[in-house]
Design a protein around this motif. Sequence first.
Motif, PDB file in Angstrom:
ATOM      1  N   ARG A  35       0.829  -1.205   0.000  1.00 19.23           N
ATOM      2  CA  ARG A  35       0.000   0.000   0.000  1.00 19.23           C
ATOM      3  C   ARG A  35       0.866   1.259   0.000  1.00 19.23           C
ATOM      4  O   ARG A  35       0.546   2.248  -0.673  1.00 19.23           O
ATOM      5  N   GLU A  38       2.299   1.646  -3.563  1.00 22.87           N
ATOM      6  CA  GLU A  38       1.292   2.011  -4.557  1.00 22.87           C
ATOM      7  C   GLU A  38       0.671   3.379  -4.285  1.00 22.87           C
ATOM      8  O   GLU A  38       0.441   4.156  -5.218  1.00 22.87           O
ATOM      9  N   ARG A  39       0.429   3.690  -3.020  1.00 24.49           N
ATOM     10  CA  ARG A  39      -0.367   4.880  -2.691  1.00 24.49           C
ATOM     11  C   ARG A  39       0.394   5.959  -1.942  1.00 24.49           C
ATOM     12  O   ARG A  39      -0.160   7.007  -1.643  1.00 24.49           O
ATOM     13  N   TRP A  42       0.642   8.219   3.003  1.00 27.76           N
ATOM     14  CA  TRP A  42      -0.616   8.077   3.731  1.00 27.76           C
ATOM     15  C   TRP A  42      -1.296   6.742   3.464  1.00 27.76           C
ATOM     16  O   TRP A  42      -2.029   6.236   4.308  1.00 27.76           O
ATOM     17  N   GLY A  43      -1.030   6.150   2.309  1.00 26.02           N
ATOM     18  CA  GLY A  43      -1.547   4.807   2.057  1.00 26.02           C
ATOM     19  C   GLY A  43      -0.920   3.801   3.002  1.00 26.02           C
ATOM     20  O   GLY A  43      -1.600   2.916   3.536  1.00 26.02           O
ATOM     21  N   LYS A 103      -0.268   5.914  -7.503  1.00 24.61           N
ATOM     22  CA  LYS A 103      -0.823   7.234  -7.197  1.00 24.61           C
ATOM     23  C   LYS A 103       0.306   8.215  -6.924  1.00 24.61           C
ATOM     24  O   LYS A 103       0.977   8.151  -5.905  1.00 24.61           O
ATOM     25  N   ALA A 111      -2.431  13.855  -1.401  1.00 25.27           N
ATOM     26  CA  ALA A 111      -3.222  12.804  -0.773  1.00 25.27           C
ATOM     27  C   ALA A 111      -3.329  13.049   0.725  1.00 25.27           C
ATOM     28  O   ALA A 111      -2.466  13.666   1.345  1.00 25.27           O
ATOM     29  N   ASP A 115      -8.250   9.653   2.312  1.00 27.27           N
ATOM     30  CA  ASP A 115      -8.367   9.059   0.978  1.00 27.27           C
ATOM     31  C   ASP A 115      -8.174   7.548   1.003  1.00 27.27           C
ATOM     32  O   ASP A 115      -8.580   6.856   0.070  1.00 27.27           O
ATOM     33  N   PHE A 116      -7.551   7.031   2.063  1.00 29.68           N
ATOM     34  CA  PHE A 116      -7.235   5.604   2.132  1.00 29.68           C
ATOM     35  C   PHE A 116      -7.801   4.967   3.396  1.00 29.68           C
ATOM     36  O   PHE A 116      -7.307   3.929   3.844  1.00 29.68           O
ATOM     37  N   ASP A 119      -8.549   1.163   3.989  1.00 32.95           N
ATOM     38  CA  ASP A 119      -7.497   0.182   4.256  1.00 32.95           C
ATOM     39  C   ASP A 119      -7.390  -0.156   5.740  1.00 32.95           C
ATOM     40  O   ASP A 119      -6.888  -1.223   6.099  1.00 32.95           O
ATOM     41  N   SER A 175       6.938   3.995   5.950  1.00 34.02           N
ATOM     42  CA  SER A 175       6.126   4.647   4.913  1.00 34.02           C
ATOM     43  C   SER A 175       6.823   5.895   4.390  1.00 34.02           C
ATOM     44  O   SER A 175       6.766   6.190   3.187  1.00 34.02           O
TER      45      SER A 175
END
Length: 219
Positions: A35, A38-39, A42-43, A103, A111, A115-116, A119, A175
């Motif tokens: 995650r 990909e995102r 914050w994902g 993203k 972001a 937005d996530f 998850d 992250s």
Amino acid sequence: MLSYIPNPLIIPVGLIVGMLIAAPVGPVNVLCIQRAIERGFWGGIAAGIGSVTGDALIALCAGLGVGSISGVVETHRAVIQVVGGIALVAFGMRLYFSAPRLKLDTDGSSARLKDFVWDIPQTFFLTITNPGAVLGLFAVFGGISTFVEVYSTIDVLLLVAAIASGSMLWWVALSNLIGRYRHHIDLRMLNRINRIAGLLLAIFGAVLIAEVIWKAGRF
């Protein structure tokens, strides 16, 4: 009055234990890392929050002496393990066959955690349906209690908060690190990452289900 003052050693020990719990590579960790790739930051944080919340809930039950939780997990371990295994296989297959979506903030927008947010319950569910992780965390908490004096409810709550904070610090750092270098990843590379992560999740789930079937066949 002194009984309301928590043991100060609880905080550093809890932080270290929290990081050690979050660091090993497991199914939830694989999904959180995917995650983040990909995102973005914050994902990864959203996925990490779900994992940390699950661990904190388990640690709280262990710390408050809710032994019945451990007993229920052990009694219904096969059912919980099959449910968790099926969920992992489903998540893995979905990730494997889904089109990669990298993203990047190329449109000037930024972001946010909201937005996530979806998850969070996903990784929370995967965490609490892993009986091995649940029983392992009960054992870890018991070991901490013998190493550091944990007597009062305040001590328990402080230890749970420290463990959760340590785990969250790990996911923030990881992250952030991934977020700094993910712009070097293109869609082709992300597709490979998604397939590898999807296969790992499906393998984790298949192993859980296979273990239940194998144990059932022995009796």
